[in-house]
Design a protein around this motif. Sequence first.
Motif, PDB file in Angstrom:
ATOM      1  N   PHE A  40      72.924 -39.629 -66.561  1.00  0.00           N
ATOM      2  CA  PHE A  40      73.891 -39.555 -65.605  1.00  0.00           C
ATOM      3  C   PHE A  40      74.674 -38.063 -65.555  1.00  0.00           C
ATOM      4  O   PHE A  40      75.219 -37.826 -64.512  1.00  0.00           O
ATOM      5  CB  PHE A  40      74.876 -40.381 -66.198  1.00  0.00           C
ATOM      6  CG  PHE A  40      76.356 -40.584 -65.506  1.00  0.00           C
ATOM      7  CD1 PHE A  40      76.307 -41.545 -64.179  1.00  0.00           C
ATOM      8  CD2 PHE A  40      77.527 -40.007 -65.551  1.00  0.00           C
ATOM      9  CE1 PHE A  40      77.259 -41.826 -63.377  1.00  0.00           C
ATOM     10  CE2 PHE A  40      78.430 -40.211 -64.844  1.00  0.00           C
ATOM     11  CZ  PHE A  40      78.458 -40.895 -63.608  1.00  0.00           C
ATOM     12  N   GLU A  41      74.826 -37.501 -66.895  1.00  0.00           N
ATOM     13  CA  GLU A  41      75.433 -36.065 -66.704  1.00  0.00           C
ATOM     14  C   GLU A  41      74.484 -34.930 -66.221  1.00  0.00           C
ATOM     15  O   GLU A  41      75.159 -34.086 -65.823  1.00  0.00           O
ATOM     16  CB  GLU A  41      76.012 -35.707 -68.198  1.00  0.00           C
ATOM     17  CG  GLU A  41      77.066 -36.704 -68.714  1.00  0.00           C
ATOM     18  CD  GLU A  41      78.185 -36.724 -68.012  1.00  0.00           C
ATOM     19  OE1 GLU A  41      78.753 -35.583 -67.490  1.00  0.00           O
ATOM     20  OE2 GLU A  41      78.831 -37.779 -67.910  1.00  0.00           O
ATOM     21  N   LEU A  42      73.249 -35.385 -66.425  1.00  0.00           N
ATOM     22  CA  LEU A  42      72.252 -34.326 -65.862  1.00  0.00           C
ATOM     23  C   LEU A  42      72.449 -34.377 -64.311  1.00  0.00           C
ATOM     24  O   LEU A  42      72.179 -33.138 -63.789  1.00  0.00           O
ATOM     25  CB  LEU A  42      70.921 -34.661 -66.165  1.00  0.00           C
ATOM     26  CG  LEU A  42      69.979 -33.742 -65.862  1.00  0.00           C
ATOM     27  CD1 LEU A  42      70.007 -32.244 -66.417  1.00  0.00           C
ATOM     28  CD2 LEU A  42      68.464 -34.027 -66.417  1.00  0.00           C
ATOM     29  N   GLY A  43      72.750 -35.492 -63.667  1.00  0.00           N
ATOM     30  CA  GLY A  43      72.674 -35.625 -62.265  1.00  0.00           C
ATOM     31  C   GLY A  43      71.420 -36.422 -61.677  1.00  0.00           C
ATOM     32  O   GLY A  43      71.133 -36.271 -60.600  1.00  0.00           O
ATOM     33  N   VAL A  44      70.684 -36.900 -62.702  1.00  0.00           N
ATOM     34  CA  VAL A  44      69.484 -37.731 -62.026  1.00  0.00           C
ATOM     35  C   VAL A  44      70.078 -38.940 -61.016  1.00  0.00           C
ATOM     36  O   VAL A  44      71.086 -39.545 -61.644  1.00  0.00           O
ATOM     37  CB  VAL A  44      68.860 -38.578 -63.254  1.00  0.00           C
ATOM     38  CG1 VAL A  44      67.666 -39.493 -62.687  1.00  0.00           C
ATOM     39  CG2 VAL A  44      68.318 -37.357 -64.347  1.00  0.00           C
ATOM     40  N   ILE A  45      69.567 -39.017 -59.964  1.00  0.00           N
ATOM     41  CA  ILE A  45      69.866 -39.834 -59.088  1.00  0.00           C
ATOM     42  C   ILE A  45      69.214 -41.220 -59.323  1.00  0.00           C
ATOM     43  O   ILE A  45      67.917 -41.228 -58.957  1.00  0.00           O
ATOM     44  CB  ILE A  45      69.865 -39.275 -57.502  1.00  0.00           C
ATOM     45  CG1 ILE A  45      70.790 -38.287 -57.413  1.00  0.00           C
ATOM     46  CG2 ILE A  45      69.963 -40.559 -56.564  1.00  0.00           C
ATOM     47  CD1 ILE A  45      70.694 -37.505 -55.970  1.00  0.00           C
ATOM     48  N   ASP A  46      69.911 -42.428 -59.483  1.00  0.00           N
ATOM     49  CA  ASP A  46      69.207 -43.533 -59.598  1.00  0.00           C
ATOM     50  C   ASP A  46      70.321 -44.798 -59.050  1.00  0.00           C
ATOM     51  O   ASP A  46      71.168 -45.200 -59.680  1.00  0.00           O
ATOM     52  CB  ASP A  46      68.998 -44.147 -61.084  1.00  0.00           C
ATOM     53  CG  ASP A  46      68.016 -45.503 -60.817  1.00  0.00           C
ATOM     54  OD1 ASP A  46      67.760 -46.013 -60.011  1.00  0.00           O
ATOM     55  OD2 ASP A  46      67.620 -45.911 -61.933  1.00  0.00           O
ATOM     56  N   PHE A  47      70.429 -44.837 -57.730  1.00  0.00           N
ATOM     57  CA  PHE A  47      71.320 -45.699 -57.144  1.00  0.00           C
ATOM     58  C   PHE A  47      71.287 -46.872 -57.659  1.00  0.00           C
ATOM     59  O   PHE A  47      72.390 -47.477 -57.863  1.00  0.00           O
ATOM     60  CB  PHE A  47      70.950 -45.935 -55.615  1.00  0.00           C
ATOM     61  CG  PHE A  47      72.301 -46.273 -54.709  1.00  0.00           C
ATOM     62  CD1 PHE A  47      72.969 -45.272 -53.959  1.00  0.00           C
ATOM     63  CD2 PHE A  47      72.469 -47.635 -54.578  1.00  0.00           C
ATOM     64  CE1 PHE A  47      74.051 -45.788 -53.235  1.00  0.00           C
ATOM     65  CE2 PHE A  47      73.298 -47.994 -53.912  1.00  0.00           C
ATOM     66  CZ  PHE A  47      74.217 -47.060 -53.008  1.00  0.00           C
ATOM     67  N   ALA A  48      69.917 -47.848 -57.644  1.00  0.00           N
ATOM     68  CA  ALA A  48      70.357 -49.140 -58.280  1.00  0.00           C
ATOM     69  C   ALA A  48      68.996 -49.469 -59.012  1.00  0.00           C
ATOM     70  O   ALA A  48      69.129 -50.573 -59.375  1.00  0.00           O
ATOM     71  CB  ALA A  48      70.162 -50.006 -57.022  1.00  0.00           C
ATOM     72  N   GLY A  49      68.434 -48.606 -59.738  1.00  0.00           N
ATOM     73  CA  GLY A  49      67.586 -48.963 -60.673  1.00  0.00           C
ATOM     74  C   GLY A  49      66.092 -48.677 -60.808  1.00  0.00           C
ATOM     75  O   GLY A  49      65.139 -49.270 -61.600  1.00  0.00           O
TER      76      GLY A  49
END
Length: 447
Positions: free
Chosen positions: A167-176
């Motif tokens: 989350f802090e790195l900025g990995v995008i995972d909208f819903a899983g």
Amino acid sequence: MAAAITLAADAPTLSSANTGFMLICSALVMLMTPGLAFFYGGMVRVKSTLNMLMMSFISLGIVTILWVLYGFSLAFGTDSGSVIGWNSDWVGLSNIGLTELWDGYTIPVFVFMVFQLMFAIITPALISGALADRVKFSAWALFITLWATVVYFPVAHWVWGAGGWAFELGVIDFAGGTAVHINAGAAALGVILVIGKRVGFKKDPMRPHSLPLVMLGAGLLWFGWFGFNAGSWLGNDDGVGALMFVNTQVATAAAMLAWLVYEKIRHGAFTTLGAASGAVAGLVAITPSGGAVSPLGAIAVGAIAGVLCAMAVGLKYKFGYDDSLDVVGVHLVGGVVGSLLIGLFASGKGQSDVEGLFYGGGLDQFWKQCAGVFAVLGYSLVVSAILAFLLDKTIGMRVSEDDEVAGIDQAEHAETAYDFSGAGGGAARTAVPAAGVAGAESKKVDA
């Protein structure tokens, strides 16, 4: 003082509209687990139907209790070391106010909790499709308990918890895409490498016994997935949830069509199983990416996932691992594809201003996506394999070969999915057939 008044005015307040919307989305996600049960249940042979249904349904019971007792706290509590959370006030959900808001949003903590609960339920259920026909039900129940605790809850914190490293790195995972699909797909691969193949793999026909059930399950999954995806924005105020809703439909349609075209070229037919599998592949791939791409980007994501997943399901025959219902080929591959394509197709006009390579943003986001994808994949695969190994060496993971051949439904549940003894009507229903006829008729029932 003026600043304090401004801050108070800007603080979120409970929105009955968003609260109602999120409760509906939670119910839709809950429906996906029975939908998955039908999808998987139709894909196995008659003798394994009930076991397949139960492997999904038991997750509704086990994970719900774990989530209330400590799972929600581990996944979304105060961060510790960027790898796990904890909040003692959430243990047993005993100290949460009815109108206490989820931080930064207009919905109660209880609503966020129950929405995320439905994600936690379906993720281990996804794994079950790879293990069809051969796993003890008691061992499966214990595996769910352990896996949710040491794999799903921590990974959910990495990806979605405040302070989690991804989350802090900025990995995008909208819903899983990572937390649900790559997580489950990698776990499935880890377990099947430990427990081995079904009796008769590559030799006996193992065709779906009910394609109508498969299509029903796929339809329920598609329907419920709108709650799964659109609800993950936790509100309906700025249009991002609507974009995700649209992209969910668009990518799923594109993936289904792409799978069917590939199947026609490769195998010469458009199959119902291909249509259902292609739709699920599109749903999986758009899950992480739908808030970041445009509808045209969603077409690309869906089409690419449809073809690559269709190609991937055949790898089990090449490499010799028995992924019974193609969890690795669809969920692992689809999750990887959808997550990595964010680094190429992110438009900068959806959930954030992050732009992918094709929109002038370079490869920065792509490398972030790679970090999230391969960390979750590696962790889940290794830990899941270890759990399966420990269970196999202690209580045993597999039923006996005789029980597997005769049928796991009867061995584990003392039931069968279909009662053929009452077939027919009138005199035929009550007549006692001759022994020879009865024997001949019994052989017609495909085990």
